[in-house]
Design an enzyme around this catalytic site. Structure first.
Site, PDB file in Angstrom:
ATOM      1  N   ARG A  39     -29.496 -14.496  40.978  1.00 26.55           N
ATOM      2  CA  ARG A  39     -29.746 -13.974  39.629  1.00 26.55           C
ATOM      3  C   ARG A  39     -28.530 -14.142  38.714  1.00 26.55           C
ATOM      4  NH1 ARG A  39     -33.559  -8.630  40.809  1.00 26.55           N
ATOM      5  NH2 ARG A  39     -35.520  -9.743  40.550  1.00 26.55           N
ATOM      6  N   LYS A 201     -41.702  -2.309  47.146  1.00 27.57           N
ATOM      7  CA  LYS A 201     -42.058  -1.597  45.907  1.00 27.57           C
ATOM      8  C   LYS A 201     -43.575  -1.432  45.829  1.00 27.57           C
ATOM      9  CE  LYS A 201     -38.038  -3.024  43.248  1.00 27.57           C
ATOM     10  NZ  LYS A 201     -37.520  -3.900  42.184  1.00 27.57           N
ATOM     11  N   GLY A 357     -36.316 -10.650  43.439  1.00 21.09           N
ATOM     12  CA  GLY A 357     -34.902 -10.674  43.783  1.00 21.09           C
ATOM     13  C   GLY A 357     -34.702 -10.871  45.282  1.00 21.09           C
ATOM     14  N   GLY A 380     -42.022  -8.485  40.299  1.00 19.52           N
ATOM     15  CA  GLY A 380     -43.023  -7.747  39.529  1.00 19.52           C
ATOM     16  C   GLY A 380     -43.304  -8.433  38.196  1.00 19.52           C
TER      17      GLY A 380
HETATM   18  N1  ADP Z   1     -41.997  -3.183  56.762  1.00 20.27           N
HETATM   19  C1  ADP Z   1     -41.002  -2.927  55.922  1.00 20.27           C
HETATM   20  N2  ADP Z   1     -40.389  -1.722  55.936  1.00 20.27           N
HETATM   21  C2  ADP Z   1     -39.361  -1.453  55.089  1.00 20.27           C
HETATM   22  N3  ADP Z   1     -38.904  -2.318  54.157  1.00 20.27           N
HETATM   23  C3  ADP Z   1     -39.491  -3.529  54.098  1.00 20.27           C
HETATM   24  C4  ADP Z   1     -40.564  -3.891  54.963  1.00 20.27           C
HETATM   25  N4  ADP Z   1     -40.930  -5.152  54.655  1.00 20.27           N
HETATM   26  C5  ADP Z   1     -40.121  -5.558  53.667  1.00 20.27           C
HETATM   27  N5  ADP Z   1     -39.240  -4.598  53.325  1.00 20.27           N
HETATM   28  C6  ADP Z   1     -38.164  -4.649  52.325  1.00 20.27           C
HETATM   29  O1  ADP Z   1     -38.672  -4.974  51.056  1.00 20.27           O
HETATM   30  C7  ADP Z   1     -37.570  -5.303  50.246  1.00 20.27           C
HETATM   31  C8  ADP Z   1     -38.008  -6.209  49.119  1.00 20.27           C
HETATM   32  O2  ADP Z   1     -39.053  -5.612  48.385  1.00 20.27           O
HETATM   33  P1  ADP Z   1     -39.333  -5.936  46.837  1.00 20.27           P
HETATM   34  O3  ADP Z   1     -38.220  -5.396  46.018  1.00 20.27           O
HETATM   35  O4  ADP Z   1     -40.700  -5.434  46.543  1.00 20.27           O
HETATM   36  O5  ADP Z   1     -39.296  -7.532  46.825  1.00 20.27           O
HETATM   37  P2  ADP Z   1     -38.749  -8.539  45.696  1.00 20.27           P
HETATM   38  O6  ADP Z   1     -37.352  -8.091  45.331  1.00 20.27           O
HETATM   39  O7  ADP Z   1     -38.785  -9.878  46.310  1.00 20.27           O
HETATM   40  O8  ADP Z   1     -39.683  -8.386  44.538  1.00 20.27           O
HETATM   41  C9  ADP Z   1     -36.577  -5.976  51.177  1.00 20.27           C
HETATM   42  O9  ADP Z   1     -35.325  -5.348  50.995  1.00 20.27           O
HETATM   43  C10 ADP Z   1     -37.145  -5.738  52.577  1.00 20.27           C
HETATM   44  O10 ADP Z   1     -36.179  -5.296  53.502  1.00 20.27           O
HETATM   45  O1  X15 Z   2     -35.624  -6.574  41.203  1.00 24.02           O
HETATM   46  C1  X15 Z   2     -36.441  -6.491  40.289  1.00 24.02           C
HETATM   47  O2  X15 Z   2     -37.760  -6.674  40.462  1.00 24.02           O
HETATM   48  P1  X15 Z   2     -38.450  -7.334  41.775  1.00 24.02           P
HETATM   49  O3  X15 Z   2     -38.076  -6.473  42.985  1.00 24.02           O
HETATM   50  O4  X15 Z   2     -39.928  -7.256  41.469  1.00 24.02           O
HETATM   51  O5  X15 Z   2     -37.960  -8.731  41.891  1.00 24.02           O
HETATM   52  C2  X15 Z   2     -36.030  -6.251  38.859  1.00 24.02           C
HETATM   53  O6  X15 Z   2     -34.630  -6.173  38.726  1.00 24.02           O
HETATM   54  C3  X15 Z   2     -36.704  -5.007  38.297  1.00 24.02           C
HETATM   55  O7  X15 Z   2     -36.256  -3.867  38.968  1.00 24.02           O
HETATM   56  P2  X15 Z   2     -37.168  -2.538  38.961  1.00 24.02           P
HETATM   57  O8  X15 Z   2     -38.425  -2.845  39.757  1.00 24.02           O
HETATM   58  O9  X15 Z   2     -36.324  -1.463  39.610  1.00 24.02           O
HETATM   59  O10 X15 Z   2     -37.505  -2.232  37.524  1.00 24.02           O
END
Ligand code: ADP
Ligand code: X15
Length: 399
Positions: A39, A201, A357, A380
Site C-alpha cells: 500500500r 472482517k 490489504g 471492502g
Molecule cells: N479462520 C480464521 N480465524 C481468524 N482469522 C482469520 C481466519 N482466516 C483469516 N483470518 C485473518 O483475516 C485477516 C484478513 O482479513 P480481512 O481484513 O477481511 O482481509 P483483507 O485485508 O484482505 O481485506 C488476516 O489477518 C487473517 O489472519
Molecule cells: O484494510 C482495509 O480494508 P480491507 O481489509 O477490506 O482491505 C482498509 O484500510 C479499510 O479499513 P477499515 O475496514 O478498517 O475501514
C-alpha cells in the site's frame, strides 16, 4: 467514473501543499515493523508527482481499528521508516493529525517535503464523518487529493467530508488505476464468474455478499467468515470467529443464493488449533464438528481441492480475504492453495482480481503478484465497487 472528477494530472502542485488521503493501513509484526509495503508503494506515483511539481505532501491515513484514542501499536510512527525507504527521502512526523503542532508543521513545509500525520482514527470524529474535525484537517493543505482506494468505501471525515472544504479536490493515480481495472470486470465479466470471500472482517463483508449474489455464478466462502455459516447450519465451531447476530441473515443468504441459482461453496473441513498460535496443538475437523476448546484457523485439505476445482472452472475470479491465518506458517496452506489455483486459472485465460490489504500481502508473500491479472489495494472497497456502488470517497471528489 464521473467525468467531472479531476485527477492529479489536471493540476500543477507548484508552490502548493497537498493534503493527501492515503491508505497506509499496512500489516505490522509483533515488533511493529511493516511486513508488507504494497500500500505504501502503491501511493508513491501520486506523492512523487506532487513533489516533482514543486509541491509539498501532507499524508494522512488510518492504521487498524483503534478504540477511539491513541494506542502505540496503531501509531503511524511505526511506518515512518518504511515510508522513508520507499520514498528515498526524509519524512516529518506530526504526533497528532489536527491541532496547533500539525498546523505549524504543515505551515513550515517546503516544496519537496513530506509530512505524515498521526493516525486519523485516534479521533473518534474521523469515522463519524464529523464536519468540525474535517474542517480542522482541511486547514493543513491547499489542495485535497484522495488516493486511498482501500478506504474509499468509508464516508469518513478524511475520505469524504473534508473534500467539501476545498475548491481543488482530485483523485490520485492509484485511485484512477484501481477504478479502471475493476471496471474491466464490472461491466461484462466473462462467465463463469466466481467470487471468493474470506478474511476476518465478517460483519462488513457478509452484507456485501447479498449484492454479489446478483453478479456471480459461484460464491466460495472460506476464512474466518465461514464459521458463521457452519454455526448457522447447526454445526459446532468451538472458539472460531463468529458473527453471532448474523446467523439468521446467513441462512437467508443461503436461500437467496439457491433462488438466484448461484452455487454457494462452503468448506467441508478445517484445520483446528487449541490456541491462536503457530505452535499450538493442531488437528483437523469436518465442517461444523469443531470441539469445544478448539478454533478453526484454516481451510482443510479436502476444502482446498474443492475450492481449487471451482476456481479452475472460472473465467473471472474476484478474491478478497485470506482462507486462514496465513501470517502463521501452520495456517497458510489454504490461502496458498487458493492463490495457486487462481494463478493456474489465470494462466488458462481467466481474468483474476485479488483485493484487500491482507490478501495482497498474502499473494505477495507467496510470490504470485505478477501471475494474477490485477492485485488491488482495496478489499471492502473493491467489493463495494463491484456491487455497482459509487464509493463515498469517489463521490466526494465531484466538483
Ligand atoms: N479462520 C480464521 N480465524 C481468524 N482469522 C482469520 C481466519 N482466516 C483469516 N483470518 C485473518 O483475516 C485477516 C484478513 O482479513 P480481512 O481484513 O477481511 O482481509 P483483507 O485485508 O484482505 O481485506 C488476516 O489477518 C487473517 O489472519
Ligand atoms: O484494510 C482495509 O480494508 P480491507 O481489509 O477490506 O482491505 C482498509 O484500510 C479499510 O479499513 P477499515 O475496514 O478498517 O475501514
Amino acid at each position: 467514473m464521473n467525468p467531472r472528477i479531476k485527477n492529479v494530472d489536471n493540476l500543477s502542485f507548484e508552490g502548493k501543499k497537498a493534503l493527501v488521503r492515503v491508505d497506509f493501513n499496512v500489516p505490522l509484526d509483533d515488533r511493529l515493523n511493516v511486513t508488507d509495503d504494497t500500500r505504501i508503494q502503491a501511493a508513491l506515483p501520486t506523492i512523487n508527482k506532487i513533489l516533482n511539481d514543486g509541491g509539498a505532501a501532507i499524508l494522512m491515513s488510518h492504521l487498524g481499528r483503534p478504540k477511539g484514542g491513541p494506542e502505540d501499536k496503531f501509531s503511524l510512527k511505526n511506518i515512518v521508516l518504511a515510508l522513508e525507504k520507499a520514498l528515498g527521502r526524509k519524512v516529518i512526523f506530526a504526533p497528532d493529525c489536527i491541532g496547533k503542532e500539525a498546523e505549524m508543521l504543515a505551515e513550515a513545509l517546503k516544496p519537496g517535503e513530506v509530512l505524515l500525520l498521526e493516525n486519523l482514527r485516534f479521533h473518534p470524529e474521523e469515522t463519524k464523518g464529523d464536519k468540525d474535525f474535517a474542517e480542522k484537517l482541511s486547514r493543513l493543505g491547499d489542495i485535497y487529493v484522495n488516493d486511498a482506494f482501500g478506504t474509499a468505501h468509508r464516508a469518513h471525515a478524511s475520505t469524504a467530508v473534508v473534500a467539501e472544504f476545498f475548491a481543488d479536490k482530485v483523485c490520485g493515480y492509484l485511485m484512477l488505476s484501481e477504478l479502471k481495472n475493476a471496471d474491466k470486470v464490472l461491466g461484462n465479466p466473462e462467465r463463469p464468474y466466481t467470487a471468493i470471500m474470506g478474511g476476518a472482517k465478517i460483519a462488513d463483508k457478509i452484507l456485501i455478499i447479498e449484492q454479489l449474489l446478483n453478479k456471480v455464478d459461484t460464491l466460495i466462502i472460506g476464512g474466518g467468515m465461514s464459521y458463521t455459516f457452519a454455526k448457522a447450519q447447526g454445526g459446532t465451531i468451538g472458539d472460531s470467529l463468529l458473527e453471532e447476530d448474523k446467523l439468521d441473515f446467513v441462512l437467508e443468504l443461503m436461500e437467496t443464493a439457491k433462488a438466484k441459482g448461484v452455487k454457494l461453496v462452503l468448506p467441508v473441513d478445517t484445520v483446528i488449533s487449541k490456541a491462536f498460535a503457530n505452535d499450538a496443538e493442531q488437528g483437523l475437523a469436518n465442517k461444523g464438528e469443531i470441539p469445544d476448546g478448539w478454533m478453526g484457523l484454516d481451510i482443510g485439505p479436502k476444502t482446498r481441492e474443492l475450492f481449487a476445482a471451482e476456481i479452475m472452472n472460472s473465467k473471472t475470479v474476484l478474491w478478497n480475504g485470506p482462507m486462514g491465518v496465513f501470517e502463521m506458517s501452520s495456517f497458510d496452506k489454504g490461502t496458498k492453495a487458493i492463490a495457486e489455483a487462481v494463478v493456474a486459472a489465470t494462466k488458462a485465460g481467466a481474468f483474476s482480481l485479488i483485493g484487500g490489504g491482507d490478501s495482497a500481502a498474502a499473494v505477495n508473500k507467496f510470490g504470485y503478484t505478477a501471475d494474477v491479472s490485477f492485485v488491488s489495494t482495496g478489499g471492502g472497497a473493491l467489493l463495494e465497487h463491484m456491487e455497482g456502488k459509487v464509493l463515498p470517497g469517489v463521490a466526494a471528489l465531484v466538483p
